[in-house]
Enzyme design. Structure first.
Site, PDB file in Angstrom:
ATOM      1  N   PRO A  14       0.832  -1.209   0.000  1.00 14.64           N
ATOM      2  CA  PRO A  14       0.000   0.000   0.000  1.00 14.64           C
ATOM      3  C   PRO A  14       0.864   1.256   0.000  1.00 14.64           C
ATOM      4  O   PRO A  14       1.894   1.304   0.675  1.00 14.64           O
ATOM      5  CB  PRO A  14      -0.785  -0.111   1.310  1.00 14.64           C
ATOM      6  N   GLY A  24       3.188   4.223   5.276  1.00 15.26           N
ATOM      7  CA  GLY A  24       4.300   3.884   6.162  1.00 15.26           C
ATOM      8  C   GLY A  24       4.843   2.492   5.938  1.00 15.26           C
ATOM      9  O   GLY A  24       5.559   1.962   6.775  1.00 15.26           O
ATOM     10  N   GLY A  48       6.752   1.660   3.341  1.00 16.60           N
ATOM     11  CA  GLY A  48       7.992   1.695   2.571  1.00 16.60           C
ATOM     12  C   GLY A  48       7.811   1.360   1.106  1.00 16.60           C
ATOM     13  O   GLY A  48       8.747   0.843   0.474  1.00 16.60           O
ATOM     14  N   SER A  49       6.624   1.660   0.540  1.00 16.51           N
ATOM     15  CA  SER A  49       6.385   1.239  -0.843  1.00 16.51           C
ATOM     16  C   SER A  49       7.375   1.894  -1.808  1.00 16.51           C
ATOM     17  O   SER A  49       7.907   1.223  -2.696  1.00 16.51           O
ATOM     18  CB  SER A  49       4.944   1.544  -1.264  1.00 16.51           C
ATOM     19  N   ALA A 106      10.416   3.008  -1.242  1.00 16.90           N
ATOM     20  CA  ALA A 106      11.750   2.421  -1.078  1.00 16.90           C
ATOM     21  C   ALA A 106      11.803   1.010  -1.653  1.00 16.90           C
ATOM     22  O   ALA A 106      12.790   0.618  -2.285  1.00 16.90           O
ATOM     23  CB  ALA A 106      12.127   2.401   0.408  1.00 16.90           C
ATOM     24  N   ALA A 107      10.736   0.240  -1.455  1.00 15.45           N
ATOM     25  CA  ALA A 107      10.738  -1.149  -1.939  1.00 15.45           C
ATOM     26  C   ALA A 107      10.734  -1.201  -3.461  1.00 15.45           C
ATOM     27  O   ALA A 107      11.436  -2.031  -4.063  1.00 15.45           O
ATOM     28  CB  ALA A 107       9.532  -1.903  -1.376  1.00 15.45           C
ATOM     29  N   ASP A 130      13.931   3.163   6.003  1.00 15.46           N
ATOM     30  CA  ASP A 130      13.153   2.435   4.998  1.00 15.46           C
ATOM     31  C   ASP A 130      14.056   1.743   3.989  1.00 15.46           C
ATOM     32  O   ASP A 130      13.894   0.548   3.699  1.00 15.46           O
ATOM     33  CB  ASP A 130      12.224   3.390   4.232  1.00 15.46           C
TER      34      ASP A 130
HETATM   35  O1  PMV Z   1       6.020   6.743   7.743  1.00 12.35           O
HETATM   36  P1  PMV Z   1       7.261   5.962   7.525  1.00 12.35           P
HETATM   37  O2  PMV Z   1       7.156   4.503   7.680  1.00 12.35           O
HETATM   38  O3  PMV Z   1       7.993   6.396   6.282  1.00 12.35           O
HETATM   39  O4  PMV Z   1       8.236   6.256   8.747  1.00 12.35           O
HETATM   40  C1  PMV Z   1       8.656   7.516   9.115  1.00 12.35           C
HETATM   41  C2  PMV Z   1       9.563   7.338  10.276  1.00 12.35           C
HETATM   42  C3  PMV Z   1      10.019   8.620  10.893  1.00 12.35           C
HETATM   43  O5  PMV Z   1      10.866   8.268  11.962  1.00 12.35           O
HETATM   44  C4  PMV Z   1       8.836   9.404  11.447  1.00 12.35           C
HETATM   45  C5  PMV Z   1      10.767   9.510   9.911  1.00 12.35           C
HETATM   46  C6  PMV Z   1      12.089   8.934   9.453  1.00 12.35           C
HETATM   47  O6  PMV Z   1      12.594   9.437   8.432  1.00 12.35           O
HETATM   48  O7  PMV Z   1      12.638   8.047  10.100  1.00 12.35           O
END
Ligand code: PMV
Length: 316
Positions: free
Chosen positions: A97, A101, A103-104, A106-107, A148
């Site tokens: 999805p 959050g 990591g789509s 990055a993946a 990520d």
């Molecule tokens: O929302 P995500 O899974 O991309 O995670 C962000 C994590 C944070 O710590 C809030 C920001 C970061 O760059 O690490």
């Protein structure tokens, strides 16, 4: 034709504090994956990326420097010592999805890097994949911590401290998570900026909270490595309370987290940048179906059940 893939991810504990030098743990989610397939193009057509889920076609010769997929492809080709736009077609697909959050972005980039290496007859080491994907993360997220790109490149649980080499570690016993979408889009860039602004008004208070998060992240790693993952439950709850203090939860996330706990989860928290996005709940074989059903009934549009276990990066 060659293809490669990379997993989704969730942050287990430590988000936001990780931006300020504290540790965080992220784990791969193999139930969702991004795939890249490379096929030769007709001579002279150059390198064309079809990002099918985004409905976009990117010609490498024409894309601007702020296009993340093109930036990663160019950096990878340069790393491999290949021409800037070989006659290759790259098809990207993903079941991860977006904007939640997981990591789509990055993946997809990690799958792209691994597929370009495969097309060149090489196998990249995870650190190289991670470095190359980080370039796209900078375009997507401004000043990302790098967590990520690390977890999707290694495909293993990762202990991450900004500026230090990531430490990949192994769960002594598998554990199971329910990942639920709150139905609100995650707003990582905004929540990171908001925490930064609020911290400037009261640095000591925020540093204390970040230290508290660091201590529970340390305890979470010990629980995973020592094979007592049930101890993660209260740590999730504690971490969520601190994320509420940081101001990155929402009423909807809080409500769904309460639903998960009532349905039998041993602990639950938001995962990632917050402002929406996902929550994770620690479950076992007995509670998993009940927690999943309760979250769906409470309006979570998507629920994934994943088991985190010691496993090598599976072959595509
Ligand atoms: O929302 P995500 O899974 O991309 O995670 C962000 C994590 C944070 O710590 C809030 C920001 C970061 O760059 O690490």
């Amino acid at each position: 034709m060659v293809s490669a893939h990379a997993p989704g991810k969730v942050i287990l504990v430590g988000e936001h504090a990780v931006v300020y030098g504290r540790p965080a743990i992220a784990v791969p989610v193999w139930e969702t994956v991004a795939r890249a397939r490379v096929t030769p193009n007709a001579a002279g057509r150059g390198c064309v990326i079809h990002a099918r889920d985004l409905g976009r076609t990117i010609a490498l010769a024409e894309a601007g420097g702020d296009e993340p997929l093109a930036a990663v492809a160019r950096a990878t080709l340069a790393h491999l010592g290949l021409p800037t736009a070989p006659d290759w077609q790259i098809d990207l697909t993903s079941t991860i999805p977006m904007a939640s959050g997981m990591g789509s972005g990055a993946a997809v980039c990690a799958a792209l890097v691994r597929a370009l290496f495969a097309q060149a007859g090489e196998v990249p080491d995870p650190a190289t994949v991670s470095d190359l994907v980080y370039r796209a993360e900078q375009i997507y997220h401004g000043t990302p911590s790098g967590i990520d790109n690390t977890v999707v490149a290694y495909g293993q649980p990762v202990w991450f401290v900004r500026g230090s080499p990531p430490v990949v570690f192994t769960p002594a016993r598998p554990f199971t998570l329910v990942i639920a979408d709150s139905g609100e889009p995650g707003l990582t860039k905004q929540t990171v900026a908001a925490v930064r602004a609020r911290r400037q008004e009261n640095p000591p208070r925020y540093e204390t909270w970040f230290d508290e998060i660091a201590a529970l992240v340390q305890a979470a790693r010990a629980a995973i490595e020592q094979g007592v993952p049930a101890q993660l439950g209260p740590l999730f709850d504690h971490n969520h309370a601190l994320l509420q203090q940081l101001g990155v939860s929402t009423a909807r996330l809080d409500r769904l987290i309460a639903v998960a706990r009532r349905a039998g989860a041993a602990g639950a928290k938001l995962s990632g940048g917050g402002g929406g996005g996902n929550l994770i709940a620690l479950v076992d074989g007995v509670s998993a179906p009940a927690v999943r059903a309760a979250l769906l009934a409470a309006g979570a549009p998507r629920v994934i059940v994943t088991t985190v276990a010691a496993q090598p990066f599976p072959v595509a």
